[in-house]
Design an enzyme around this catalytic site. Structure first.
Site, PDB file in Angstrom:
ATOM      1  N   GLU A  49       0.828  -1.043   0.008  1.00  0.00           N
ATOM      2  CA  GLU A  49      -0.173   0.023   0.113  1.00  0.00           C
ATOM      3  C   GLU A  49       0.919   1.360   0.297  1.00  0.00           C
ATOM      4  O   GLU A  49       0.793   2.052  -0.712  1.00  0.00           O
ATOM      5  CB  GLU A  49      -0.761  -0.106   1.311  1.00  0.00           C
ATOM      6  CG  GLU A  49      -1.812  -1.220   1.191  1.00  0.00           C
ATOM      7  CD  GLU A  49      -2.973  -1.083   0.173  1.00  0.00           C
ATOM      8  OE1 GLU A  49      -3.085  -0.123  -0.565  1.00  0.00           O
ATOM      9  OE2 GLU A  49      -3.313  -2.058  -0.373  1.00  0.00           O
TER      10      GLU A  49
ATOM     11  N   ASN B 179       1.168   3.915  -2.960  1.00  0.00           N
ATOM     12  CA  ASN B 179       0.938   5.259  -2.860  1.00  0.00           C
ATOM     13  C   ASN B 179       2.196   6.268  -3.294  1.00  0.00           C
ATOM     14  O   ASN B 179       1.659   7.170  -3.997  1.00  0.00           O
ATOM     15  CB  ASN B 179       0.632   5.440  -1.285  1.00  0.00           C
ATOM     16  CG  ASN B 179      -0.831   5.306  -1.140  1.00  0.00           C
ATOM     17  OD1 ASN B 179      -1.491   5.125  -1.669  1.00  0.00           O
ATOM     18  ND2 ASN B 179      -0.905   5.550   0.391  1.00  0.00           N
TER      19      ASN B 179
ATOM     20  N   ARG C 170      -9.565   4.607  -7.749  1.00  0.00           N
ATOM     21  CA  ARG C 170      -9.168   3.675  -6.482  1.00  0.00           C
ATOM     22  C   ARG C 170      -9.865   3.658  -5.519  1.00  0.00           C
ATOM     23  O   ARG C 170     -10.954   4.508  -5.305  1.00  0.00           O
ATOM     24  CB  ARG C 170      -7.868   4.442  -6.281  1.00  0.00           C
ATOM     25  CG  ARG C 170      -6.893   4.670  -7.574  1.00  0.00           C
ATOM     26  CD  ARG C 170      -5.461   4.793  -7.110  1.00  0.00           C
ATOM     27  NE  ARG C 170      -5.047   4.003  -6.246  1.00  0.00           N
ATOM     28  CZ  ARG C 170      -4.888   2.619  -6.444  1.00  0.00           C
ATOM     29  NH1 ARG C 170      -4.570   2.354  -7.879  1.00  0.00           N
ATOM     30  NH2 ARG C 170      -4.124   1.831  -5.375  1.00  0.00           N
TER      31      ARG C 170
END
Lengths: 148, 110
Positions: free
Chosen positions: A48, A52, A106
């Protein structure tokens, strides 16, 4: 800072490297007193944070750099830092809200997953100054000690 | 990541193999949407038996396809998610929207 061991690596902001980063930290985490399920959670949060950096920090620009440092502080504590030198986050509080995403395609669950599977999460970011995410996780053995 | 498509009447079955992260999300989204737009499909079955990892990029594709198929008045089913993947699906709340089954046979039997 007391530590038992650490790994530190930097890689190009290519999507293919997300898998490398999470596998690497996951493999390193096997040195800790933790379960396979917990290692999967570590891999998830690394995925994650690195995603990002690539998607938001660098807006998918693939020629930039992401830095990962994972530190084993003791047998049951791990600290992970993921750093990029991208555009940074203007409103950290908003970025951390569940289901907030600057991209409609997203889920906006990245920070929520990080918060849920780690015990501590710190985001240091400023527009134009990149983003540094520090994550800390205490594994079961440590928790048992705390409860004793 | 490997993708296998099978169309049974108006149902599209997608068997996914590998890790569902940002690398595969775009390809997966594109491939499924192309089928949804060019074929007459009202049901979508996503088989995750061979998916070993999923993160929010993978979840995004699943949630997006759910919105798309329900927008076409269709239904979506998820099949065979292993415990580590199932946990993340539950986290996203998709289990409240989509019926989840252990295997493809279970859907055929309903």
């Amino acid at each position: 800072m007391n530590m038992k061991n650490y790994v530190r690596f930097e890689f190009q902001s290519l999507p293919e490297n997300v898998s490398f980063a999470r596998s690497c930290v996951g493999a390193f985490a096997t040195q800790l007193n933790c379960t396979l399920e917990e290692i999967e959670e570590i891999k998830l949060v690394v995925s994650e944070a690195v995603s990002n950096s690539i998607i938001h920090g660098y807006e998918n620009k693939t020629t930039e750099k992401v830095l990962v440092m994972a530190t084993i502080l003791d047998d049951s504590t791990m600290e992970i830092m993921i750093e990029d030198y991208g555009q940074g986050i203007a409103d950290i509080e908003q970025a951390m809200e569940p289901s907030f995403s600057s991209d409609p395609n997203r889920t906006g669950l990245g920070f929520t997953l990080m918060k849920s599977f780690m015990d501590e999460l710190e985001v240091i970011s400023e527009p134009g100054q990149g983003t540094s995410i520090k994550l800390k996780r205490y594994f079961a053995a440590k928790n048992k000690e705390a409860l004793a | 990541m490997d993708l296998e498509f099978k169309q049974i009447r108006n149902t599209l079955l997608v068997r996914i193999q590998g890790e569902m992260d940002m690398v595969v999300a775009e390809k997966l989204r594109h491939e499924i949407d192309r089928k949804l737009e060019t074929k007459k499909i009202s049901n979508l079955i996503i088989n995750l038996e061979k998916v070993s990892f999923i993160d929010s990029s993978g979840l995004g594709v699943i949630i997006g396809r759910y919105k798309k198929i329900t927008g076409l008045s269709g239904r979506m089913f998820i099949v065979g998610a292993r415990p580590s993947v199932h946990k993340i699906l539950m986290f996203s709340g998709i289990n409240k929207l989509v019926s989840m089954y252990n295997n493809e046979q279970d859907i055929i039997n309903i």
